[in-house]
Scaffold this active site. Structure first.
Site, PDB file in Angstrom:
ATOM      1  N   SER A 213      15.632  -2.210   5.576  1.00 51.28           N
ATOM      2  CA  SER A 213      14.360  -2.450   4.876  1.00 51.28           C
ATOM      3  C   SER A 213      13.193  -2.062   5.779  1.00 51.28           C
ATOM      4  CB  SER A 213      14.267  -3.920   4.452  1.00 51.28           C
ATOM      5  OG  SER A 213      13.199  -4.111   3.557  1.00 51.28           O
ATOM      6  N   ASN A 214      12.007  -2.546   5.493  1.00 50.12           N
ATOM      7  CA  ASN A 214      10.845  -2.257   6.340  1.00 50.12           C
ATOM      8  C   ASN A 214       9.883  -3.437   6.312  1.00 50.12           C
ATOM      9  OD1 ASN A 214       8.926  -1.871   4.061  1.00 50.12           O
ATOM     10  ND2 ASN A 214      10.366  -0.230   3.567  1.00 50.12           N
ATOM     11  N   ARG A 215       8.731  -3.266   6.945  1.00 54.13           N
ATOM     12  CA  ARG A 215       7.830  -4.400   7.180  1.00 54.13           C
ATOM     13  C   ARG A 215       6.864  -4.687   6.032  1.00 54.13           C
ATOM     14  NH1 ARG A 215       8.132  -5.517  12.610  1.00 54.13           N
ATOM     15  NH2 ARG A 215       8.969  -3.836  13.895  1.00 54.13           N
ATOM     16  N   ALA A 280       6.705   0.434  -0.205  1.00 51.35           N
ATOM     17  CA  ALA A 280       7.317   1.170   0.912  1.00 51.35           C
ATOM     18  C   ALA A 280       8.803   1.291   0.567  1.00 51.35           C
ATOM     19  CB  ALA A 280       7.098   0.425   2.214  1.00 51.35           C
TER      20      ALA A 280
END
Ligand code: PMT
Length: 411
Positions: A213-215, A280
């Site tokens: 995943s991402n932030r 995102a």
């Protein structure tokens, strides 16, 4: 009271709070300006404000008794009735002390108690001396008030009562009147539009307990969804996993993976007139996610095979009929060049280029700094601001595209 139906604030009740700053005398002119626009204004003053200017001045001009004392028996329950009746509550000038009380939710005098009971829009116009406006505590309080939806109008730079030059003077009357106008007559420039907004990260499973995943927190996309709804659009938010509450009046589809996000967006694409991709989306997913938890093994996990996910925005742009397409570019270097390339490759109308390495902006923060780049090559660099404010700038920048889309198609 003078009445004329062609004045914009006719029939509107405004509660004007005055706190103890030298700028309290300017509240008299503000009161008169609001009344000239047709508003029915009543005034509440803090004890400190009454040392700068007599309540009688406001009483005579407003033609209403001035409220000052939480415990005055002849002004029974004013802390409840006045805010209940008000269409807008303005505090001008607001001292650093008043901002602190508002941020903390204190109710130790009539003005601060009225703020706690008010449900109408609140406009706060601070005024203070020297470096107080830049003090970290004051900045934090202002951020808190803004993130709760209050309009805080920055003071302006100029000579201060102390003789210093600085940012601390009460903003001008026109700015306050404009803020009142946008509360009383909110923008409905997206009425009739159907907007899809994507927000948050996607999570691509490696096994039942692990994912890529991402932030992204979803704050940027949720702010856009909220702003668009408030400006009259029907909004479908397609959200990756976040902890944020869905804004009132917004329809939300919760998804986890890029594939689910692509499905939700492509299925509803024909319904939409505008798409804003603030999500995102993970660029890669595990090639072969395991159905069972992958056991810890001694030594390194040498390689995880990855497959690119679908570029959702690219797919949508190839399927577009008349939709307006907005992308985001989350960049760490050569921000504008990379963003322009994405705008061209994905055939977008507008791209929001943000530098995700900035300390107070980008992922997770309440703020963001971005440059808006349009299809025709116009760049609008914007300073660091709340994501809710940036959302309004993005929606403002869409107006020419909306007007163009409304024109009949050339044959
Ligand atoms: O969520 P927050 O914590 O508030 O943070 C906000 C944000 C930094 C996530 C947001 O402002 C932002 O920049 N979102 C886009 C992030 C991104 O994926 O950028 P990108 O440059 O990798 O992608 C370009 C565009 O293509 C984006 O609009 C993206 O949504 C879209 N895309 C990307 C990959 C993919 N597979 N499909 C897509 O549609």
């Amino acid at each position: 009271m003078e009445q004329s139906s062609d004045r914009p604030f006719t029939g509107k009740r405004i509660l004007l709070g005055v706190s103890g700053s030298i700028a309290a005398y300017k509240a008299v002119e503000l009161l008169r300006a609001l009344m000239r626009e047709g508003a029915d204004v009543s005034v509440v003053m803090t004890d400190a404000a009454t040392r700068f200017i007599a309540p009688l001045t406001f009483e005579v001009l407003s033609r209403h008794p001035v409220a000052t004392d939480l415990f005055a028996t002849h002004q029974e329950m004013l802390h409840l009735t006045r805010p209940e009746e008000a269409d807008v509550f303005i505090i001008a000038p607001a001292t650093a002390n008043t901002l602190a009380k508002l941020a903390l939710g204190l109710g130790d005098d009539l003005l601060s108690t009225m703020v706690l009971t008010a449900s109408c829009p609140l406009i706060v116009a601070p005024a203070m001396d020297g470096g107080m406006w830049d003090h970290p505590t004051v900045r934090e309080h202002v951020d808190q008030l803004r993130s709760r939806g209050m309009t805080v109008l920055d003071p302006v730079e100029g000579p201060l009562a102390s003789g210093k030059i600085g940012k601390g003077r009460l903003t001008d009357e026109q700015t306050i009147l404009q803020a009142v106008e946008s509360c009383l007559l909110p923008k409905r420039d997206l009425a009739g539009q159907r907007m899809m907004v994507s927000a948050g990260p996607t999570q691509e499973p490696i096994d039942p307990v692990r994912f890529i995943s991402n932030r992204s927190s979803g704050k940027m996309g949720y702010a856009i969804a909220q702003a668009a709804r408030e400006r009259g659009a029907e909004v479908l938010l397609v959200s990756g996993p976040t902890t944020l509450p869905v804004p009132p009046g917004v329809r939300c589809m919760h998804v986890e993976t890029a594939e689910e996000m692509a499905k939700a967006l492509t299925t509803n694409f024909r319904w939409s007139t505008i798409v804003v991709m603030a999500a995102a989306v993970a660029d890669f997913r595990a090639d072969k996610p395991s159905h069972l938890k992958i056991k810890k093994q001694a030594g390194a996990w040498k390689a995880l095979a990855l497959t690119p996910t679908e570029d959702i925005l690219h797919t949508l742009s190839r399927q577009r009929t008349r939709q307006i397409l907005v992308g985001f570019a989350a960049e760490t270097d050569a921000i504008l060049a990379h963003a322009r390339k994405k705008l061209t490759e994905k055939d977008l109308d507008l791209i929001v280029a943000n530098d995700v390495t900035t300390k107070d902006g980008g992922f997770g923060s309440d703020r963001n700094a971005a440059t808006l780049i349009t299809r025709d090559g116009a760049d609008t660099p914007l300073p660091l601001m709340l994501k809710r404010e940036l959302a309004d700038h993005i929606l403002d920048a869409l107006q020419p595209f909306i007007k163009r889309a409304a024109l009949p198609k050339p044959h």
